[in-house]
Scaffold this motif. Structure first.
Motif, mmCIF file in Angstrom:
data_model
loop_
_atom_site.group_PDB
_atom_site.id
_atom_site.type_symbol
_atom_site.label_atom_id
_atom_site.label_comp_id
_atom_site.label_asym_id
_atom_site.label_seq_id
_atom_site.Cartn_x
_atom_site.Cartn_y
_atom_site.Cartn_z
ATOM 1 N N LYS A 220 5.228 -4.792 11.454
ATOM 2 C CA LYS A 220 5.262 -4.910 12.915
ATOM 3 C C LYS A 220 4.717 -3.409 13.530
ATOM 4 C CE LYS A 220 9.887 -6.922 13.150
ATOM 5 N NZ LYS A 220 11.172 -6.689 13.755
ATOM 6 N N THR A 221 3.998 -3.663 14.808
ATOM 7 C CA THR A 221 3.188 -2.662 15.336
ATOM 8 C C THR A 221 3.861 -1.444 15.688
ATOM 9 O OG1 THR A 221 1.551 -4.423 16.306
ATOM 10 C CG2 THR A 221 1.648 -2.202 17.082
ATOM 11 N N GLU A 222 5.111 -1.785 16.111
ATOM 12 C CA GLU A 222 5.936 -0.604 16.358
ATOM 13 C C GLU A 222 6.448 0.138 15.153
ATOM 14 O OE1 GLU A 222 10.187 -3.178 15.995
ATOM 15 O OE2 GLU A 222 8.877 -3.466 17.641
ATOM 16 N N ASN A 223 6.347 -0.225 14.039
ATOM 17 C CA ASN A 223 6.316 0.765 12.832
ATOM 18 C C ASN A 223 5.307 1.183 12.163
ATOM 19 O OD1 ASN A 223 9.267 -0.284 13.057
ATOM 20 N ND2 ASN A 223 8.942 -1.897 11.665
ATOM 21 N N LYS A 224 4.243 1.327 13.207
ATOM 22 C CA LYS A 224 2.960 2.142 12.392
ATOM 23 C C LYS A 224 2.970 3.358 13.327
ATOM 24 C CE LYS A 224 0.657 -2.465 11.441
ATOM 25 N NZ LYS A 224 -0.361 -3.050 11.373
ATOM 26 N N THR A 225 3.825 3.819 13.786
ATOM 27 C CA THR A 225 3.607 5.005 14.279
ATOM 28 C C THR A 225 5.158 5.801 13.961
ATOM 29 O OG1 THR A 225 2.539 4.625 16.151
ATOM 30 C CG2 THR A 225 3.585 6.583 16.537
ATOM 31 N N CYS A 226 5.280 7.030 13.515
ATOM 32 C CA CYS A 226 6.423 7.600 13.095
ATOM 33 C C CYS A 226 7.434 7.641 14.260
ATOM 34 C CB CYS A 226 6.113 9.062 12.865
ATOM 35 S SG CYS A 226 7.480 10.135 12.251
ATOM 36 N N PHE A 227 8.500 7.571 13.933
ATOM 37 C CA PHE A 227 9.538 7.219 14.744
ATOM 38 C C PHE A 227 10.246 8.663 15.467
ATOM 39 C CE2 PHE A 227 14.098 7.798 15.977
ATOM 40 C CZ PHE A 227 14.387 6.701 17.121
ATOM 41 N N ASP A 228 9.777 9.850 14.850
ATOM 42 C CA ASP A 228 10.228 11.367 15.335
ATOM 43 C C ASP A 228 9.008 11.861 15.855
ATOM 44 O OD1 ASP A 228 12.501 10.916 14.479
ATOM 45 O OD2 ASP A 228 12.682 11.882 12.656
ATOM 46 N N CYS A 229 7.697 11.522 15.683
ATOM 47 C CA CYS A 229 6.544 12.169 16.141
ATOM 48 C C CYS A 229 5.184 11.138 16.300
ATOM 49 C CB CYS A 229 6.087 13.327 15.234
ATOM 50 S SG CYS A 229 5.141 12.735 13.875
ATOM 51 N N ALA B 124 2.450 10.754 14.735
ATOM 52 C CA ALA B 124 1.807 10.490 13.558
ATOM 53 C C ALA B 124 1.716 9.093 13.239
ATOM 54 C CB ALA B 124 2.313 11.158 12.326
ATOM 55 N N ARG B 125 0.417 8.355 12.830
ATOM 56 C CA ARG B 125 0.324 7.138 12.568
ATOM 57 C C ARG B 125 0.519 6.606 11.160
ATOM 58 N NH1 ARG B 125 -0.501 3.822 16.141
ATOM 59 N NH2 ARG B 125 -2.161 2.686 15.378
ATOM 60 N N ASN B 126 0.960 5.479 10.749
ATOM 61 C CA ASN B 126 0.874 4.851 9.418
ATOM 62 C C ASN B 126 1.836 5.724 8.630
ATOM 63 O OD1 ASN B 126 -1.059 2.846 10.010
ATOM 64 N ND2 ASN B 126 -2.618 4.476 9.882
ATOM 65 N N PRO B 127 3.087 5.633 8.980
ATOM 66 C CA PRO B 127 4.194 6.465 8.186
ATOM 67 C C PRO B 127 4.426 5.825 6.990
ATOM 68 C CG PRO B 127 5.227 5.192 10.041
ATOM 69 C CD PRO B 127 3.965 5.106 10.177
ATOM 70 N N THR B 128 4.749 6.636 5.957
ATOM 71 C CA THR B 128 4.809 6.085 4.419
ATOM 72 C C THR B 128 6.269 6.458 3.954
ATOM 73 O OG1 THR B 128 3.899 8.225 3.594
ATOM 74 C CG2 THR B 128 2.157 6.257 4.002
ATOM 75 N N TRP B 129 6.985 6.959 5.045
ATOM 76 C CA TRP B 129 8.316 7.263 4.387
ATOM 77 C C TRP B 129 9.283 6.595 5.346
ATOM 78 C CZ3 TRP B 129 9.861 10.176 0.284
ATOM 79 C CH2 TRP B 129 8.772 10.648 -0.491
ATOM 80 N N ALA B 130 10.692 6.551 5.112
ATOM 81 C CA ALA B 130 11.467 5.703 5.721
ATOM 82 C C ALA B 130 13.086 6.352 5.737
ATOM 83 C CB ALA B 130 11.656 4.305 5.499
ATOM 84 N N SER B 131 13.836 6.169 6.594
ATOM 85 C CA SER B 131 15.342 6.736 6.616
ATOM 86 C C SER B 131 15.990 5.164 6.521
ATOM 87 C CB SER B 131 15.784 7.325 7.886
ATOM 88 O OG SER B 131 17.175 7.389 7.994
ATOM 89 N N ALA B 132 16.590 5.404 5.374
ATOM 90 C CA ALA B 132 17.161 3.914 4.803
ATOM 91 C C ALA B 132 18.603 3.955 5.776
ATOM 92 C CB ALA B 132 17.266 3.879 3.345
#
Length: 120
Positions: free
Chosen positions: A1-10, A12-20
């Protein structure tokens, strides 16, 4: 999803980590902030390197950065780029409970789906 291509906290583009824990995608730098908070607050996984449990995958499916942004803003957190430690308090706990409800309703919907017989 497009909304997930930017870090939730900042930004930054294309985040590669997640809070489960919260079903959000975050960048490497923000994952360090989450790790400092401790696993009792947020459990961080690499999107590419770590193994995920079915429950963690379900949290990511019902969560997502867009849903989290909407929830946090509706509960008074307007600036989502504030320090993580300030953001992950009471509102985050409410969101965590909200995710659990979404997971339960998603599981109930799956139980109600008709099972199709396999083709001959």
């Amino acid at each position: 999803k497009t909304e997930n291509k930017t870090c939730f906290d900042c930004p930054a583009r294309n985040p590669t980590w997640a809070s489960a824990t919260y079903g959000i995608f975050i960048c490497l730098d923000c994952s360090a902030s989450h790790r400092r908070m401790g696993v009792h607050i947020t459990f961080v996984r690499s999107v590419e390197l770590d193994e995920w449990t079915p429950e963690q995958m379900q949290i990511m499916k019902v969560g997502g950065n867009g849903n989290a942004r909407t929830f946090f803003r509706n509960h008074g957190i307007r600036d989502l780029h504030i320090k993580s430690e300030q953001k992950y308090g009471k509102t985050a706990q409410l969101y965590k409970a909200h995710l659990k409800k979404l997971m339960a309703s998603s599981a109930a919907e799956k139980e109600d789906e008709p099972v199709q017989a396999p083709p001959d």
